[in-house]
Design an enzyme around this catalytic site. Structure first.
Site, PDB file in Angstrom:
ATOM      1  N   LYS A   1       1.009  -2.618   0.104  1.00 11.38           N
ATOM      2  CA  LYS A   1       1.388  -2.813   1.499  1.00 11.38           C
ATOM      3  C   LYS A   1       2.817  -2.346   1.646  1.00 11.38           C
ATOM      4  O   LYS A   1       3.712  -2.832   0.936  1.00 11.38           O
ATOM      5  CB  LYS A   1       1.284  -4.303   1.860  1.00 11.38           C
ATOM      6  CG  LYS A   1       1.591  -4.613   3.310  1.00 11.38           C
ATOM      7  CD  LYS A   1       0.589  -3.900   4.213  1.00 11.38           C
ATOM      8  CE  LYS A   1       0.570  -4.473   5.602  1.00 11.38           C
ATOM      9  NZ  LYS A   1      -0.109  -5.748   5.634  1.00 11.38           N
TER      10      LYS A   1
ATOM     11  N   SER B   1      -1.229   0.857   2.672  1.00  9.01           N
ATOM     12  CA  SER B   1      -1.456   0.372   4.029  1.00  9.01           C
ATOM     13  C   SER B   1      -0.102  -0.059   4.570  1.00  9.01           C
ATOM     14  O   SER B   1       0.636  -0.755   3.879  1.00  9.01           O
ATOM     15  CB  SER B   1      -2.431  -0.810   3.893  1.00  9.01           C
ATOM     16  OG  SER B   1      -2.608  -1.479   5.083  1.00  9.01           O
TER      17      SER B   1
END
EC number: 3.5.2.15
Lengths: 351, 351, 351, 351
Positions: free
Chosen positions: B153, B223
């Site tokens: 992330k 992401s």
């Protein structure tokens, strides 16, 4: 004894007005006046304000007019979500001096005009049922089990049509013109079910249309348009009066992830064959779930549910068939079970 | 000699703040402080203004705080397009008195904060590469070939962060906030490739990020989200220091319709096993085509290309695996080949 | 004899979870437990799947909980289309040792929970009417003519709530979740009209809700959200029991371009005063036209009509008032005439 | 001595193919071959995949072809967000036996085709500057101060055009098709600035395009579309060689809420006159703020920023002028100051 022979062409489209690929077929030998239908996937949103359908229809009318061809059934379905590829599927037929041998058959028909007060009601179901039978005769299909895909373009209600009906003292099924599109698709699909003996006509009431989704046809695909007041019907199936290398079969997807049924249908078709076309309907499962797991297609106010469904079912089918120029159309009222839909597969035997 | 053992749970979510299903696991015996990571699919747009990720993260933080648990890696990927189902995948690990036997291994790490001016540039690649190595050590994975999925992330640029960086006299890699998500994902993926020895760090320049797509990692999944400024890293792989019934392998999809590679990877895993989780990346093919056929994902100004790709690849994978609670994350820059992406499959042997 | 005194603060928000600006007010002297209501504009889509409202509500609940404050009415309206700016409007009240002198009065109330099967039906109208009367009593407003803005946060139907109601053998007013938001707003607005004596409750049937738009309240503003199942009601008006420099008046826009009525309302308020808040409702004209010219808000399947309307009416009001942190809320069913809506203006006299 | 006389007609459109209102003008006496330009607002998204522009253009070409008219400049701007109404503004001119008296003047020109590799670069600026000078000569406008609105339709990059350029070994300014629309609009606007002497051509580099927004033209309005590869240019201004009741002036909005500048421009025009047309540009303020308050147009991944801006500025202008058939075009790069834009007002003196 001569037979009929079907031809199916999948032609890429660079935009809603790109009919050059179809014109190129004429140069390659396709007789323009052998064309009976064009099914298109255009890159609009497939919803109310999708002008790519009208733009594409206009472009084909101009093309066919230049070639002196009239009466081709032009059916445009908007929406190439996901990796779906904009394309035209052209259906043609001709008489050949080969004996019939059971092959893909194509039949067309047009119903009489539908009175506005009959739209979305039993009368439409019965009118369409007659039309489907007529198209089956045109295709030389006697056994309903040999009909694998029935594509119908049906009318809708406009403010003017509603006003005229009411001025004549008649009621209409809805005053909502958008809703009339769904009712017309639903009644047309039930008309297919009646024609194919899937449902008994006497058992259906007006109130069942677009509510009793347990009633459906296993091979109807319907779409509504403002430009007609009757119905354009195309039946695809197998007939011994036709010849050539094309065959069709179909699956009924139980839900959006039912790849199994589709693979089984493919396996029923000749193994040594290349894919000619895949024609499918898709919709968000109205239960809000698939196999017990929530989906968000119906609660999404940014992207219409039909767009989600086309993208996703397009992916399921592309994973199976390995192509992206698939005809996946949204809005499947009474076309397959709720959340599922029919998938027709046309293949050409290698020779 | 004791070993480590991984546990993987797929939990449905009724909304971004629905953590009840995870709390229910605690009642069923899961030790809250054994949780190392949560990977979530939330029902936002997965793009810049997707606040479902932050909302879900906040909800988990509150839950874990109530149970006195700290340091869980919470990675939320927005976007459940098509029939994808919002859900959480919970990863836990514990020490057991069983000898190691080669099983699923999980390691985590967190990098220092990334300055906005380093986002999408070499500095980010190097920062991430160090973090991945640290997570591999945490997992007990020595051989890069045993790493099958590296989930990261990473941060993004907002209008405000850009303004602050520029007010401080620094330049940023882009002024387009949506584009910054891609640059961050791309640089992070290249960081994975460097850590796994797939690419030589010295050969990459700023200009290669999100342009030289021939450079990629075979198992990076990155992401970006507005809710963090550093990187959260999870490495999944196989290690002889772990035990238990879970195994992982991965495929690299060549393009969005490459179902074949995915089926092959599944076949490499034990046959008598049930599916525990599928983790995949998807993106619109930057060439504008898949297998020679145009797609419209990159020319669609109504729906972001990442949303199209998730819906479609979600369909491909759901057709293969028969489930919709798949972790399909959009934006696969440098994560697998252009238009393709990694797919990790975790199964649990039946016992 | 003491009186009540209202305070109104407009606070910018950096995101749905940014409550720092409100907390800063506490440091500046605002007593947290004097706050009665927060009206927020958050940057979601303002439709079914807008989680920014719930996220903001959660953030305020956490903040107020830290300060030991309970029972604040938190009403979040999603959608900052166009140049509208995300912000919070904080309403507080306190008792002061100044005689009443006719000033802005604020009252609040909360109804019992609404069953899904009552949503969008007469039962909702009557439930809301009682709640409005209760809030007027709380505000010390006796004459309905002194009520200038009644803000209500009401529930909506989700796929899940519909399924639960039907599983319990009940019918719901609609299966369309987006449409349920309109029905709930409409029934709530009619509840205001009943409470203010604008409409006779006995004359309204279920079928009138969201169809008979000639029935409306001149000062209702209702907003539906997924995060509640009851109604939160705030009444703003003038009362002789209050004191201080704040005054309120309101306009009823005849249609979306009726700037004239808004300017007139501003002129009725004290000239030497600064703007404290503007609260307005907006909707696409259901006739499909404004002053004889077609609009496309209702035929757009890419952007919800409420989003179009907020952006546009936001522009009309910003052009008049010169600010963008306006509370413009979409969906004005029965809130002002069809296509128009109420606009409340609060000013503070310069001293 | 004869003069030229301009005519301006605002005609409602029922859809992108509805040219009936313009044909009706011919029946009312307008000479079809006096038409020099049509500016249309169509109801697409105004972005890359907006086919309503091409469809409308095709419809006008067909109409004009039926009347034997050639060379009309057809400029379609997509996007009628908010309450903006789809319509055509028809510009015609004729020679009359009245002496010149300083009135609205209209000139047109068309550039050679632009190679994809020149789009968004200096070459485009210079090409456009020549075209603008040519259109000014056509209008009989000698003094740049008399030019009040320069409308340009310019090309964009599609995935396909990019691929073709790169296949030929050339680089393009961007791979992002939506971004290419901005670069083309920006370079064209700088071309206007160069032609009007607002900016010195020698001082502009490729890198300044869409970055140095302090460089702008006070009266450029540029719009990009997929349907052309050259530039269509229309100059509107005042000239002593023209006669008749029409006059034009323009405002430069400082930001999206600068209603004041627009009202001032209206006041400079004759008081006893009716509105003939309003032509404006709008864009999201690139700073992310308006007057110190954050807007969310640039962080919204569901709705393009240009769509937000048209809806909002459409509202500001509709509130001032009281009409919705306004030509508000999105994307105002280098067209007025950042976040602001030019607004031309054409009025007809009452006689």
């Amino acid at each position: 004894m001569p037979s009929l022979r079907a031809h199916v062409f999948r032609v890429p489209a660079d935009g809603p007005d790109d009919v050059a690929g179809v014109e190129a077929l004429f140069a390659s030998g396709l007789q323009a006046n052998n064309i009976v239908a064009v099914l298109g996937k255009t890159e609009g949103n497939g919803c109310v304000n999708d002008f790519t359908r009208g733009y594409a229809t206009r472009s084909f009318e101009t093309l066919f007019s230049r070639y002196g061809v009239d009466g081709v059934s032009i059916i445009m379905s908007g929406g190439t979500e996901g990796a779906l590829s904009p394309h035209w599927t052209v259906f043609a037929r001709e008489t050949v001096e080969t004996p019939g041998e059971r092959a893909l058959a194509i039949g067309v028909s047009r119903t009489p005009a539908l009175s506005p007060e009959h739209l979305g009601r039993r009368e439409q179901i019965l009118l369409v049922a007659e039309g489907v039978k007529s198209a089956m005769r045109d295709a030389g299909i006697d056994d309903p089990a040999d009909a694998h895909f029935v594509q119908i373009k049906c009318p809708l209600l406009t403010s003017r049509r509603i006003a005229e009906a009411e001025a004549a003292g008649r009621t209409v099924a809805t005053h909502d013109t958008l809703k009339s599109m769904g009712l017309s698709r639903g009644a047309s699909a039930l008309g297919v079910a009646v024609a194919l003996g899937e449902i008994d006509a006497t058992s259906i009431n007006d109130a069942d249309i677009c509510t009793r989704f347990d009633l459906f046809s296993r091979c109807a695909s319907t779409s509504s348009g403002v430009e007609l007041t009757d119905h354009e019907i195309i039946v695809l199936g197998m007939s011994a009066k036709w010849s050539g290398p094309l065959s069709i079969d179909h699956a009924v997807m139980r839900d959006a992830i039912d790849a199994h049924s589709v693979r089984k249908a493919r396996e029923r078709l000749p193994e040594n064959s290349r894919l000619a076309a895949v024609l499918a309907k898709a919709e968000p499962d109205p239960s809000g779930e698939i196999d017990g797991r929530r989906h968000t297609m119906l609660d999404d106010s940014d992207i219409a549910g039909t767009r989600h469904a086309r993208a996703f079912v397009g992916g399921v089918l592309a994973g199976i068939f390995g192509i992206t120029d698939l005809y996946v159309s949204g809005g499947a009222e009474h076309q397959g079970p709720p959340g599922g839909g029919p998938v027709a597969i046309i293949v050409e035997k290698e020779q």
